[in-house]
Design a protein around this motif. Structure first.
Motif, mmCIF file in Angstrom:
data_model
loop_
_atom_site.group_PDB
_atom_site.id
_atom_site.type_symbol
_atom_site.label_atom_id
_atom_site.label_comp_id
_atom_site.label_asym_id
_atom_site.label_seq_id
_atom_site.Cartn_x
_atom_site.Cartn_y
_atom_site.Cartn_z
ATOM 1 N N ALA A 5 0.837 -1.200 0.000
ATOM 2 C CA ALA A 5 0.000 0.000 0.000
ATOM 3 C C ALA A 5 0.873 1.252 0.000
ATOM 4 O O ALA A 5 1.993 1.253 0.504
ATOM 5 N N ILE A 6 0.351 2.294 -0.562
ATOM 6 C CA ILE A 6 1.050 3.574 -0.672
ATOM 7 C C ILE A 6 0.481 4.507 0.392
ATOM 8 O O ILE A 6 -0.727 4.563 0.605
ATOM 9 N N GLU A 7 1.352 5.264 1.040
ATOM 10 C CA GLU A 7 0.867 6.239 2.012
ATOM 11 C C GLU A 7 0.280 7.438 1.274
ATOM 12 O O GLU A 7 0.908 7.997 0.378
ATOM 13 N N ILE A 8 -0.932 7.781 1.653
ATOM 14 C CA ILE A 8 -1.623 8.909 1.021
ATOM 15 C C ILE A 8 -1.785 10.012 2.055
ATOM 16 O O ILE A 8 -2.204 9.768 3.184
ATOM 17 N N ALA A 9 -1.470 11.228 1.656
ATOM 18 C CA ALA A 9 -1.633 12.374 2.541
ATOM 19 C C ALA A 9 -3.112 12.566 2.870
ATOM 20 O O ALA A 9 -3.980 12.284 2.033
ATOM 21 N N PRO A 10 -3.420 13.038 4.070
ATOM 22 C CA PRO A 10 -4.820 13.238 4.456
ATOM 23 C C PRO A 10 -5.593 14.165 3.518
ATOM 24 O O PRO A 10 -6.796 14.038 3.369
ATOM 25 N N ASP A 11 -4.883 15.099 2.878
ATOM 26 C CA ASP A 11 -5.544 16.041 1.970
ATOM 27 C C ASP A 11 -5.176 15.791 0.510
ATOM 28 O O ASP A 11 -5.350 16.658 -0.342
ATOM 29 N N SER A 12 -4.676 14.600 0.210
ATOM 30 C CA SER A 12 -4.306 14.256 -1.172
ATOM 31 C C SER A 12 -5.504 14.471 -2.095
ATOM 32 O O SER A 12 -6.611 14.012 -1.822
ATOM 33 N N ALA A 13 -5.277 15.169 -3.205
ATOM 34 C CA ALA A 13 -6.362 15.457 -4.144
ATOM 35 C C ALA A 13 -6.373 14.422 -5.257
ATOM 36 O O ALA A 13 -5.335 14.139 -5.860
ATOM 37 N N LEU A 14 -7.527 13.855 -5.522
ATOM 38 C CA LEU A 14 -7.726 12.953 -6.655
ATOM 39 C C LEU A 14 -8.165 13.803 -7.842
ATOM 40 O O LEU A 14 -9.191 14.485 -7.783
ATOM 41 N N ILE A 15 -7.383 13.768 -8.922
ATOM 42 C CA ILE A 15 -7.711 14.521 -10.128
ATOM 43 C C ILE A 15 -8.184 13.521 -11.172
ATOM 44 O O ILE A 15 -7.414 12.678 -11.632
ATOM 45 N N VAL A 16 -9.463 13.619 -11.516
ATOM 46 C CA VAL A 16 -10.090 12.692 -12.469
ATOM 47 C C VAL A 16 -10.219 13.423 -13.798
ATOM 48 O O VAL A 16 -10.976 14.386 -13.921
ATOM 49 N N ILE A 17 -9.466 12.938 -14.784
ATOM 50 C CA ILE A 17 -9.306 13.665 -16.035
ATOM 51 C C ILE A 17 -10.179 13.114 -17.156
ATOM 52 O O ILE A 17 -10.072 11.932 -17.503
ATOM 53 N N ASP A 18 -11.034 13.941 -17.701
ATOM 54 C CA ASP A 18 -11.708 13.714 -18.992
ATOM 55 C C ASP A 18 -12.458 12.387 -19.108
ATOM 56 O O ASP A 18 -12.415 11.749 -20.170
ATOM 57 N N VAL A 19 -13.146 11.977 -18.070
ATOM 58 C CA VAL A 19 -13.913 10.730 -18.155
ATOM 59 C C VAL A 19 -15.276 11.091 -18.753
ATOM 60 O O VAL A 19 -16.279 11.215 -18.060
ATOM 61 N N GLN A 20 -15.254 11.288 -20.072
ATOM 62 C CA GLN A 20 -16.383 11.831 -20.811
ATOM 63 C C GLN A 20 -16.951 10.809 -21.785
ATOM 64 O O GLN A 20 -16.249 9.918 -22.265
#
Length: 194
Positions: A5-20
């Motif tokens: 598993a990868i450590e994720i910052a508490p405020d890590s932003a998920l950027i979801v690109i162009d799922v159109q």
């Protein structure tokens, strides 16, 4: 947490690109790879929502005549599973490959919130996902790219050269991690940490 598993910052932003929806037009784009991409994107969006982490949804408004992603075409709309997960997401509209050249300003939004880590997923692996991840790396963000939460299409280049979607995804993984722009991971590595 699993060993990989990868450590994720508490405020890590998920950027979801162009799922159109326009990317479902096989007659326009040709063969694609990774049929699991949409399920993995949905799982990441759900995990970020449950954890209360920020989600950024990016939409491409193509200026090319005849594009299935033009703002006045049905393909401009988000795929249903993304639209159903809008939550409190920031919505960015762009006309080029990088989400950092969209409206509103992504870097300003991240900076205002003190966010230093981003996870970049979506469509197309070797185009807008890779470009956004490269720029994020250049801007100093800790960038994670779950390659299995992206997909792309076969592509022809100059002088009869062409690569399959899988070959392009492999090249993106090598470019991003080998070039020091991002860490290439899997959705399964991120979900236990979310």
């Amino acid at each position: 947490m699993t060993e990989n598993a990868i450590e994720i910052a508490p405020d890590s932003a998920l950027i979801v690109i162009d799922v159109q929806q326009g990317f479902d037009d096989a007659s326009f784009w040709g063969p694609r790879n990774n049929p699991a991409a949409e399920d993995n994107i949905a799982a990441l969006m759900d995990a970020w929502q449950v954890a209360g982490r920020p989600v950024v949804q990016v939409r491409h408004a193509s200026l090319r005549p005849g594009s299935v992603l033009a703002a006045d075409r049905p393909g401009y709309a988000f795929k249903d599973f993304v639209e159903q997960r809008r939550y409190e997401s920031l919505l960015i509209t762009k006309h080029v490959n990088s989400a950092f050249y969209g409206t509103p300003d992504l870097a300003a939004w991240l900076t205002a919130r003190g966010i230093g880590q981003v996870v970049v997923a979506g469509i197309q692996t070797n185009m807008c996902v890779e470009t956004t991840a490269r720029m994020a790396g250049n801007l100093g963000y800790d960038v994670l790219v779950p390659l299995d939460a992206t997909h792309t299409f076969d592509l022809a280049g100059p002088a009869g050269l062409s690569l399959t979607a899988d070959e392009l995804a492999t090249a993106t993984a090598v470019n991003l991690q080998g070039g020091g722009f991002a860490r290439v991971v899997t959705t399964a590595q991120l979900l236990p940490a979310a």
